[in-house]
Design an enzyme around this catalytic site. Sequence first.
Site, short mmCIF file in Angstrom:
data_model
loop_
_atom_site.label_atom_id
_atom_site.label_comp_id
_atom_site.label_asym_id
_atom_site.label_seq_id
_atom_site.Cartn_x
_atom_site.Cartn_y
_atom_site.Cartn_z
N SER A 1 0.81 -1.22 0.00
CA SER A 1 0.00 0.00 0.00
C SER A 1 0.85 1.27 0.00
O SER A 1 1.42 1.63 -1.01
CB SER A 1 -1.03 -0.03 1.12
OG SER A 1 -0.48 0.16 2.39
N LYS B 1 -1.10 -3.99 -3.73
CA LYS B 1 -2.38 -3.48 -3.23
C LYS B 1 -2.53 -2.04 -3.69
O LYS B 1 -1.87 -1.14 -3.18
CB LYS B 1 -2.45 -3.55 -1.71
CG LYS B 1 -3.78 -3.02 -1.19
CD LYS B 1 -3.82 -3.01 0.30
CE LYS B 1 -5.13 -2.40 0.76
NZ LYS B 1 -5.27 -0.98 0.38
N ASP C 1 9.28 5.54 -10.76
CA ASP C 1 8.78 6.10 -12.02
C ASP C 1 9.40 7.45 -12.33
O ASP C 1 9.55 7.82 -13.51
CB ASP C 1 7.26 6.24 -11.98
CG ASP C 1 6.54 4.91 -12.16
OD1 ASP C 1 7.25 3.87 -12.25
OD2 ASP C 1 5.30 4.90 -12.20
#
Length: 444
Positions: A315, A340, A326
């Site tokens: 999470s 998740k 990224d």
Amino acid sequence: MPRFIGLMGLRHWVLLGSSVVAAVLAAALPSYGRMQDSPKTLVDEVWQIVQQEYVDESFNQVDWLAVRRQLLAQRYTSREQAYAAIRGMLQQLNDPYTRFMTPEELTALRTQTSGEVLGIGIRLTVDEKTKQLTILEPLENSPATQAGIKAGDRLLAIDGHSTRRMSIEEASRRIRGRVGTPIELQLFRPNRGTFRLTLTRALIELPAVRSLVKEEGGVRIGYIYLSEFTAHAADQLRAAIRNLEAEKVEGFVLDLRGNPGGLLQAGIDIARMWLNQGLIVRTVDRSGHSEQARANQSALTNLPLVVLVDHRSASSSEILTGALQDNGRAIVVGTPTYGKALVQSIHQLSDGSGLSVTVAHYYTPNGTDINRTGITPNVMVTLPQAVSANPRLWTTAADRLYQAGVAQLRQAIYRSQAPKPVNTAQTGEQEQLRQPLGVPCPVQ
């Protein structure tokens, strides 16, 4: 008073990890109002919240109105019957994160997420040989530490009540209490014998961050372990970064192994400590409404960074890892994360119980949906179970994942410190100065 937590206007949003962790109470029930404390109205209260907020408007292809008619046609003579009916209703959604909590479970969840505890600041265990309650560790800056309690002390009695055959849960219940109230413990220490201490209960901030300087191959590395995204995690991590920078570290290893997640806002705040610009996370609710959280030029450091993850990193850990990966801010080392990508809202119900409801999906900056797949590290490294399950072995020679992360970080440090290309005036050609190759990284 329960608190709101928001993401750019979204209220009481949290992330729940791979186990029972991390939440925050909503400040109020939705507009249909707080109902009277009776079993049947409690059942309908839960139905109404799911009806208004659940992320899947098809309710897992279940006729949700028919479910309500069926539930309200039944007679409930006890709260336990209502609880059983609620659990049965939520099971039809086939969503492990939309779940009911008893008042006791909700209280435990609130304590864990707040990062605070009322008591004296000790962790208890049961000694395998003596079967007695034993102090695993006293917390820093706690009444227990100030009173001289040490790891290994045996807890014999609490306010005159013998702990023989007492569970850890019962002992914890007896130790907790109002701030400023006294408590007497009877303890045993081999080189001291039996002794008594009177302590005063306090509100204790639980540590979520551990940090230290590691000398690895002539390079000073700032190692930070983050155990959970509590309400105090961001402040603690901010202090750790600043302290390590003052120690003249040349790069950072951020260890998120075993971190089950926590508060959404904590994950965003911590990402902003490493990123000056770029998207951090995008959330989408059931109506398709999308909101974004971005970096805001508040990064504390631009030193090279490696993030360590494993299959239990979930999470908020995945939001932070995805944002750093990224945006090209960190090299991620380890195994694929838990997977998740769902956001929950936590409600306190009219009888003090609680409800967790999935209200949105989230996506990494590159638009990746990591639900059930997790984040794939840049460098894949696995650990034997004996090492992975024993944090005491982490950062040692047996910890191949940490060693691989250090190798990657050293290369990144060398690259960041290498001279830049220069123009050669005599020939008019450009000559790039030779850069150190760094340390080869083993890929397991």
